[in-house]
Design an enzyme around this catalytic site. Structure first.
Site, short mmCIF file in Angstrom:
data_model
loop_
_atom_site.label_atom_id
_atom_site.label_comp_id
_atom_site.label_asym_id
_atom_site.label_seq_id
_atom_site.Cartn_x
_atom_site.Cartn_y
_atom_site.Cartn_z
N ASP A 1 -28.68 68.70 75.53
CA ASP A 1 -28.99 67.97 76.59
C ASP A 1 -28.38 67.13 77.08
OD1 ASP A 1 -27.68 66.33 74.41
OD2 ASP A 1 -29.17 64.29 74.48
N TYR B 1 -17.88 69.26 78.14
CA TYR B 1 -17.45 69.91 76.59
C TYR B 1 -16.03 70.63 76.93
CZ TYR B 1 -20.05 67.25 73.62
OH TYR B 1 -21.11 66.71 73.03
P1 NAD Z 1 -28.82 60.86 62.07
O1 NAD Z 1 -28.15 61.41 60.27
O2 NAD Z 1 -29.20 59.66 62.24
O3 NAD Z 1 -29.75 61.86 61.67
C1 NAD Z 1 -30.64 63.72 60.97
C2 NAD Z 1 -31.44 63.43 59.87
O4 NAD Z 1 -31.64 64.51 59.58
C3 NAD Z 1 -31.09 62.39 58.53
O5 NAD Z 1 -32.05 61.36 58.45
C4 NAD Z 1 -30.94 64.08 57.49
O6 NAD Z 1 -31.48 63.00 56.66
C5 NAD Z 1 -31.45 64.77 57.95
N1 NAD Z 1 -31.59 65.89 57.50
C6 NAD Z 1 -30.90 66.65 57.21
N2 NAD Z 1 -30.56 68.06 56.51
C7 NAD Z 1 -32.03 68.16 56.64
C8 NAD Z 1 -32.41 68.82 56.65
N3 NAD Z 1 -31.80 69.65 55.86
N4 NAD Z 1 -34.23 69.39 56.25
C9 NAD Z 1 -35.14 67.71 56.52
N5 NAD Z 1 -33.79 66.71 57.46
C10 NAD Z 1 -32.68 67.26 57.19
O7 NAD Z 1 -28.30 62.03 63.17
P2 NAD Z 1 -28.38 61.96 64.64
O8 NAD Z 1 -27.21 61.73 64.90
O9 NAD Z 1 -29.22 61.32 65.25
O10 NAD Z 1 -28.63 63.84 65.02
C11 NAD Z 1 -29.65 64.00 64.82
C12 NAD Z 1 -28.85 65.61 65.67
O11 NAD Z 1 -29.93 65.74 66.63
C13 NAD Z 1 -27.82 66.23 65.14
O12 NAD Z 1 -27.65 67.40 65.05
C14 NAD Z 1 -27.18 66.22 66.12
O13 NAD Z 1 -25.82 66.87 66.58
C15 NAD Z 1 -28.14 66.15 67.62
N6 NAD Z 1 -28.26 66.11 68.32
C16 NAD Z 1 -28.63 67.42 69.66
C17 NAD Z 1 -28.41 66.38 70.71
C18 NAD Z 1 -28.23 68.04 71.84
O14 NAD Z 1 -28.22 68.27 72.43
N7 NAD Z 1 -28.26 69.60 71.32
C19 NAD Z 1 -28.36 65.52 71.40
C20 NAD Z 1 -27.66 64.39 70.38
C21 NAD Z 1 -28.17 64.89 69.14
C1 G6P Z 2 -24.74 64.74 73.82
C2 G6P Z 2 -24.75 66.46 73.38
C3 G6P Z 2 -25.15 66.31 72.14
C4 G6P Z 2 -24.47 65.94 71.17
C5 G6P Z 2 -24.55 64.65 71.27
C6 G6P Z 2 -23.43 63.48 70.44
O1 G6P Z 2 -25.71 64.50 73.98
O2 G6P Z 2 -25.17 67.38 74.19
O3 G6P Z 2 -25.24 67.98 71.38
O4 G6P Z 2 -24.50 65.44 69.70
O5 G6P Z 2 -23.54 64.22 72.73
O6 G6P Z 2 -23.01 62.69 70.73
P1 G6P Z 2 -22.83 60.94 69.68
O7 G6P Z 2 -23.07 59.72 70.68
O8 G6P Z 2 -23.56 61.33 68.15
O9 G6P Z 2 -21.26 61.62 69.50
MN MN Z 3 -25.80 68.90 72.66
#
Ligand code: NAD
Ligand code: G6P
Ligand code: MN
Length: 450
Positions: free
Chosen positions: A172, A265
């Site tokens: 995102d 980044y």
């Molecule tokens: P969070 O820790 O609040 O939530 C993650 C959830 O995943 C937890 O509830 C945990 O129990 C669960 N989990 C862990 N291992 C698991 C497994 N093997 N099977 C099923 N569930 C499992 O984290 P968050 O801050 O909400 O972020 C979630 C994910 O989204 C992270 O990987 C974060 O980096 C990613 N993210 C990506 C983007 C992007 O742009 N690609 C943007 C925002 C967040």
């Molecule tokens: C952006 C990136 C994600 C990352 C997030 C971290 O959205 O694209 O890949 O996980 O920032 O945000 P946070 O608020 O968890 O530091």
């Molecule tokens: Mn990202």
């Protein structure tokens, strides 16, 4: 007239992003109708707290949707059309260590960049592959929309280890930056822009940005970014300080190549010492998120459940996550939407490793993404990307071969790390901290450094 409606499972249902995404899905039902919405997480207790509130949202806004929250893979993955995956293996407790261990050695401590991102990658690969396997076992026709991090390493693992799986990896950050660009250019939405962009995940550049009439927006954007970065104006800081600093720092990142506009980044690769120095090793971003977003979301969910109603809820619709609906719609309705996805290069960047997972514009339809040709890229970006893609590939090789040698090489190659000795010290700490999550690495010890 849309007749079909879809069954969706959110994997990582206990995520802090789940309530905002559920509200976003409920707000977009005219675009993307849903018949069944499930949450799946391997931490039932954590997910139940989020699920209680989500159930109330659904009951209030679309009671016809069948809802289920479960830690049982068969229940979760049976009869689904889309898996939306955002898991965090090791949760925030491990993110905190990913950030704090490198900082002990004066190295960038970051969720997805440098040694922290490498450690997170070693944890995520297995978790994401497991979810793909559940999907293919119980709903072989489904698509997985994956935004679990570190997306670059996870995407390389899916390319190598599940090459035929229907997985789309997306981030995102470009969406978030494009929202800011649109504001800077005076447009009402990023959707009024047509962009060209290339790079790796969290490691890329915009080369062209036009409005819907084909006018070049690069000059006006460059002028602004040279002075203010991606902060819309100098006095308006609409987000947390750490993020605002990142958007402002884009100004210095931009200076390294004023022909193109950078992903934020890149700050960690161009200014690693500065980034490490300004971090507080006792209170990193993970601490900020735990005290901020996580505490807020969980307390709000508790309140919603206690009141049996969302009328006093302050959780907002995660509008910016509507790119997930755009992606699902592209697959479901063959819309041909143009989106940035993380896909195998396969010649799209002509002078770059054809097996690299690159972030580039794709046309997305029912058969998945069709990447657009990028052509040749300049020496500066090519050199940086070759180094970084080697880090990402070495992490996946290390995971497959259980090789601490390759993991050391990955950390040595990261532009955030000053030398092999520092890389080794960080690696030794990371191995200790990640015993529960990484594959058991080969016993052969790395040779001591004289
Ligand atoms: P969070 O820790 O609040 O939530 C993650 C959830 O995943 C937890 O509830 C945990 O129990 C669960 N989990 C862990 N291992 C698991 C497994 N093997 N099977 C099923 N569930 C499992 O984290 P968050 O801050 O909400 O972020 C979630 C994910 O989204 C992270 O990987 C974060 O980096 C990613 N993210 C990506 C983007 C992007 O742009 N690609 C943007 C925002 C967040
Ligand atoms: C952006 C990136 C994600 C990352 C997030 C971290 O959205 O694209 O890949 O996980 O920032 O945000 P946070 O608020 O968890 O530091
Ligand atoms: Mn990202």
């Amino acid at each position: 007239m849309m007749t079909k409606s879809f069954s969706v499972v959110i994997a990582g249902g206990g995520s802090t992003f789940t309530p905002g995404i559920v509200l976003m899905l409920l707000d977009n039902l005219d675009q993307f109708p849903i018949r069944k919405l499930k949450l799946y997480d391997n931490d039932k207790e954590r997910q139940d707290k989020i699920a209680g509130a989500c159930e109330i949202f659904i009951h209030e806004k679309a009671p016809e949707i069948e809802f289920l929250a479960t830690d049982d893979p068969e229940q979760a993955f049976t009869d689904v059309d889309f898996v939306m995956a955002h898991i965090r293996v090791g949760k925030y407790a491990m993110r905190e260590l990913d950030e704090k261990i490198p900082l002990k050695y004066g190295v960038v401590g970051q969720e997805t960049c440098g040694p922290g991102g490498i450690a997170y990658g070693m944890r995520s690969i297995g978790g994401v592959l497991e979810i793909i396997d559940y999907m293919e076992k119980y709903s072989p026709d489904a698509w997985m929309l994956n935004y679990s991090n570190p997306a670059a390493i996870v995407a390389e693992a899916t390319r190598r280890l599940r090459p035929d799986s229907k997985v789309l990896n997306i981030c995102d950050m470009p969406v978030g930056i494009e929202d800011r660009m649109a504001e800077i250019a005076g447009l009402s939405s990023r959707k009024e822009m047509k962009v060209r962009y290339y790079g790796l995940n969290h490691f890329g550049w915009w080369t062209e940005i036009q409005d819907s009439e084909g006018n070049d927006l690069m000059p006006v954007l460059k002028k602004h970014i040279k002075e203010f970065g991606y902060t819309p104006n100098a006095n308006h800081h609409p987000t947390e300080k750490s993020w605002n600093d990142t958007f402002t720092k884009a100004r210095d990142v931009y200076a390294t190549d004023p022909d193109v506009l950078p992903n934020t980044y890149l700050q960690y690769y161009f200014f690693p010492q500065q980034m490490a120095k300004k971090s507080n090793p006792d209170f990193t971003r993970a601490n900020e998120v735990m005290a901020g977003r996580e505490a807020f979301i969980f307390s709000q969910c508790q309140k919603i459940v206690e009141e049996g109603s969302s009328k006093n809820s302050e959780i907002e619709i995660d509008d910016h996550a509507s790119y997930i609906v755009d992606l699902a719609r592209a697959i479901a309705y063959n819309t041909g939407e143009r989106m940035l996805l993380i896909v195998e290069n396969n010649g799209a960047i002509e002078n770059f490793d054809s097996t690299a997972m690159v972030e580039i514009p794709c046309i997305v339809g029912s058969n998945g993404p069709e990447p657009l040709a990028v052509g040749k890229i300049p020496q500066f970006q090519k050199g940086l990307m070759e180094q970084q893609v080697s880090v990402e590939k070495l992490v996946v090789e290390a995971w497959v071969e259980k090789s601490s040698q390759k993991l050391w090489q990955a950390i040595i190659l990261s532009k955030t790390v000053p030398g092999a000795d520092v890389a080794k010290a960080i690696l030794e700490d990371l191995i200790e901290a990640n015993r529960e999550y990484w594959p058991q690495l080969e016993e052969k010890p790395l040779q001591p450094i004289i």
